[in-house]
Design a protein around this motif. Structure first.
Motif, mmCIF file in Angstrom:
data_model
loop_
_atom_site.group_PDB
_atom_site.id
_atom_site.type_symbol
_atom_site.label_atom_id
_atom_site.label_comp_id
_atom_site.label_asym_id
_atom_site.label_seq_id
_atom_site.Cartn_x
_atom_site.Cartn_y
_atom_site.Cartn_z
ATOM 1 N N CYS A 1 0.843 -1.196 0.000
ATOM 2 C CA CYS A 1 0.000 0.000 0.000
ATOM 3 C C CYS A 1 0.881 1.250 0.000
ATOM 4 O O CYS A 1 1.818 1.362 0.772
ATOM 5 C CB CYS A 1 -0.914 -0.018 1.217
ATOM 6 N N CYS B 1 0.324 3.101 3.626
ATOM 7 C CA CYS B 1 0.698 2.528 4.923
ATOM 8 C C CYS B 1 1.735 1.424 4.804
ATOM 9 O O CYS B 1 2.197 0.900 5.804
ATOM 10 C CB CYS B 1 -0.538 2.051 5.685
ATOM 11 N N CYS C 1 -6.904 -1.349 0.490
ATOM 12 C CA CYS C 1 -5.910 -1.779 1.466
ATOM 13 C C CYS C 1 -6.657 -2.246 2.716
ATOM 14 O O CYS C 1 -7.471 -1.496 3.256
ATOM 15 C CB CYS C 1 -4.975 -0.633 1.805
ATOM 16 N N CYS D 1 -5.526 0.429 5.819
ATOM 17 C CA CYS D 1 -5.881 1.856 5.853
ATOM 18 C C CYS D 1 -7.014 2.205 4.896
ATOM 19 O O CYS D 1 -7.368 3.375 4.754
ATOM 20 C CB CYS D 1 -4.656 2.721 5.577
ATOM 21 N N HIS E 1 -7.141 2.470 1.818
ATOM 22 C CA HIS E 1 -6.759 3.244 0.644
ATOM 23 C C HIS E 1 -7.126 2.447 -0.613
ATOM 24 O O HIS E 1 -6.924 1.242 -0.671
ATOM 25 C CB HIS E 1 -5.254 3.505 0.704
HETATM 26 ZN ZN LIG Z 1 -2.798 0.934 3.386
#
Ligand SMILES: [Zn+2]
Ligand SMILES: [Zn+2]
Lengths: 211, 204
Positions: free
Chosen positions: B9, B12, B29, B32, B34
């Motif tokens: 990711c 993170c 992700c 996080c 994302h």
């Molecule tokens: Zn992430």
């Protein structure tokens, strides 16, 4: 020593290429696919980002005090600062637009300063804020930064439109250059900050909490 | 995302096994949330169509008046180009250049480079500059501000409407449609998808 977060690529000695998304061992130094330099984290991301933000913060003072526009209406000269322009819009009865410009030119830069300083601080000291919240704030700075440019565009359009008119004239002021510099520096500051360092050195309990 | 075993990711750095996602799906992700990658249906054709349409609209936006201003029998009109170029005097040359870059040049360049990229994928012409092209596209995206400029035009219109008769020209509508196409293109840009295309063509 940085303790990379559990299950992260960096903890396994792998670097995620931000250019193409290929994960390779960091010893290779260069991405085998797109040849971008490989790093576990952006080098000096915190220092660089902080330096850019402090510079922006200093320039932010003249950006607000020096007029961004000088208008002349029937031989009456007016020096318009960012805040002055918003007050004028409000008094002219265009409250919604005044609010839009206020958010874009005043609130957005201030929110960006606060969030980025807070994130820098949270890397070095106890965050006092969950990682989920901090990631949300980080994404917010990326979304909002560009909108402050509105005032510069307004100034450009007004100057172009009103040149050579006998009743009115509009000239750009030095504040506009300072203001543009602030926006550009804060965009660079947000881009150079590596959010992955927010996850490093974090107690495992905080990371799990996010699930 | 075939070919890759692991991905990480961007936000993170969580290392995950490369997921196989279907067209229309999105890879999130797990840590996080994302959006790592999203496969849009007909991404290739849509990207090409929106990018070409966007460029044509931008040319049109440069061929008409952007805004007209009438005050006591005095008429002034500006074009899109003039909204940036009229500022080009004295100490303000830098601002004029910035306005031009952010509102016209960078968005146009991003669209043009995406078209070049898609042509290279289809025909193999220009393989040697492919990597630099992609890097430049992703560098310029944060600096293209078409949608911000539209708000800027509207604000300046409102600022003048109390003292003069204001009129929006065809260029404004063409530019708005261009900004729509540009944002459509951005929503279809996906780094993993792009590199997947490149690798597919290298194996042929
Ligand atoms: Zn992430
Ligand atoms: Zn790479």
């Amino acid at each position: 020593m940085t303790k990379y977060s559990k299950n992260s690529a960096a903890a396994a000695g792998l670097a995620n290429c931000l250019g193409c998304g290929l994960v390779s061992p960091v010893e290779k130094k260069q991405c085998p696919r797109c040849h971008a330099p490989l790093n576990l984290r952006k080098p000096y991301s915190l220092q660089l980002s902080l330096a850019l933000l402090i510079t922006a913060f200093i320039i932010y003072i003249p950006a607000n005090l020096v007029p961004i526009m000088i208008t002349e209406k029937l031989a009456k000269v007016e020096y318009v600062t960012i805040l002055g322009g918003i007050i004028e819009l409000w008094q002219d009865g265009s409250e919604p637009i005044a609010v839009v410009v206020f958010v874009a030119s005043v609130l957005v830069p201030i929110i960006k300063f606060i969030i980025l300083f807070l994130l820098y601080f949270s890397v070095r000291f106890a965050p006092g804020m969950s990682i989920t919240k901090r990631m949300m704030l980080f994404k917010l700075t990326h979304l909002i930064g560009r909108w402050s440019m509105v005032d510069i565009f307004v100034m450009a359009v007004l100057v172009a439109l009103i040149q050579m008119n006998h009743f009115l004239s509009v000239l750009p002021g030095g504040g506009a250059i300072a203001f543009a510099a602030v926006i550009i520096l804060t965009i660079f500051a947000a881009n150079s900050f590596d959010p992955r360092i927010l996850w490093d050195n974090l107690p495992q309990s905080d990371v799990d909490e996010n699930k | 995302m075939s070919g890759l075993q692991h991905i990480a990711c961007d936000l993170c750095d969580l290392l995950i096994a490369a997921p196989t996602i279907e067209v229309g799906q999105c890879a999130l992700c797990p840590r996080c949330k994302h959006k790592i990658s999203r496969l849009r249906p007909n991404a290739f054709v849509s990207l090409f169509a929106y990018a070409v349409t966007g460029l044509v609209l931008l040319v049109l936006a440069n061929s008409f008046g952007l805004m007209q201003f009438k005050l006591a029998g005095n008429v002034a009109q500006i074009t899109l180009w003039q909204s940036a170029s009229e500022l080009y005097f004295d100490a303000y040359k830098i601002l004029s250049v910035l306005v031009f870059l952010f509102t016209i040049f960078f968005p146009a360049l991003v669209l043009l480079m995406i078209i070049m990229f898609l042509i290279t994928i289809k025909t193999g012409i220009g393989k040697f500059y492919m990597t630099s092209l992609l890097r430049l596209i992703f560098t310029l995206i944060p600096w293209s501000m078409a949608e911000v400029f539209i708000v800027g035009i509207i604000v300046s219109l409102v600022k003048l409407v109390t003292i003069a008769q204001m009129h929006l020209g065809w260029s404004f509508w063409a530019y708005t449609a261009f900004a729509f196409c540009y944002l459509k293109v951005l929503s279809l840009v996906d780094r993993y998808q792009f590199w997947h295309w490149i690798e597919g063509w290298q194996h042929d």
